[in-house]
Scaffold this active site. Sequence first.
Site, short mmCIF file in Angstrom:
data_model
loop_
_atom_site.label_atom_id
_atom_site.label_comp_id
_atom_site.label_asym_id
_atom_site.label_seq_id
_atom_site.Cartn_x
_atom_site.Cartn_y
_atom_site.Cartn_z
N ARG A 20 94.83 -156.13 63.24
CA ARG A 20 93.90 -156.11 62.10
C ARG A 20 93.93 -157.50 61.50
NH1 ARG A 20 90.94 -156.55 58.32
NH2 ARG A 20 90.16 -154.88 56.95
N GLU A 28 81.52 -152.03 57.77
CA GLU A 28 81.73 -150.98 58.76
C GLU A 28 80.55 -150.92 59.74
OE1 GLU A 28 84.37 -149.24 59.15
OE2 GLU A 28 85.45 -149.68 57.30
N ARG A 88 98.63 -151.00 62.64
CA ARG A 88 98.03 -152.15 63.31
C ARG A 88 98.75 -153.42 62.86
NH1 ARG A 88 91.86 -150.79 61.67
NH2 ARG A 88 92.94 -150.84 59.66
#
Length: 226
Positions: A20, A28, A88
């Site tokens: 990430r 998004e 992540r």
Amino acid sequence: MIDGDTVEVRFKDGEIDTVRLLGVDTPETTLSRVDPLEYEGIPDNTAGRDHLFNWGERASDYATDGLEGETVRVATDPEADRRGSFDRLLAYIYVSGENFNLGLIEQGYARMYDSSFSQRSEFAAAEEEARSENVGLWDFDGSTSTETETDTATPEDTPTDEPTDDSGSGGSGDFPPPSNDGDLPDPYDCGDFESQDQAQEYFESEPDDPSELDSDGDGVACESLD
């Protein structure tokens, strides 16, 4: 590649990890998850959501073009968590010595993600400049009004009992239907009006007096109604 701010990296030992990108947040790529409230100045309405969704897809394409197949350097930050809530890896990615995370903000593909990391001030300055220059996703030219929903029905046109001017006279007042059915040159008789004032208003709206309401030419219509 997952999206604009999340990528999969294969390390030298063959291990694949999901990274990430630290300090950035691209829109998004699932429309239902787009939240304009995260991007100051973008309205929380259909136009704002569509705009951000479009830029989310552009950010994904930009990341794919810039990272896929490239040899990169992955660097964590001692002032940030090593892993996020989805396990992540939180890190910067450098391509040819350039900070790819920072580039996303500079090119208008992302906002600065509000978290703790050592390059926060540099990222904040980059976002401020991108916003002031209307770069990338900050260049929004759609409606800025907030979309609201209401259960109130839109009123339909309904008939009215108010008299209307059917003579085509263009007068400013409301006049009764002419007894002569609007036939020219004399659509009205004095008896059609409710008062001398109404007859006078119609007379003044028709300087040529097609209905001959001023029979003696003294400028006063239908004196018999006084």
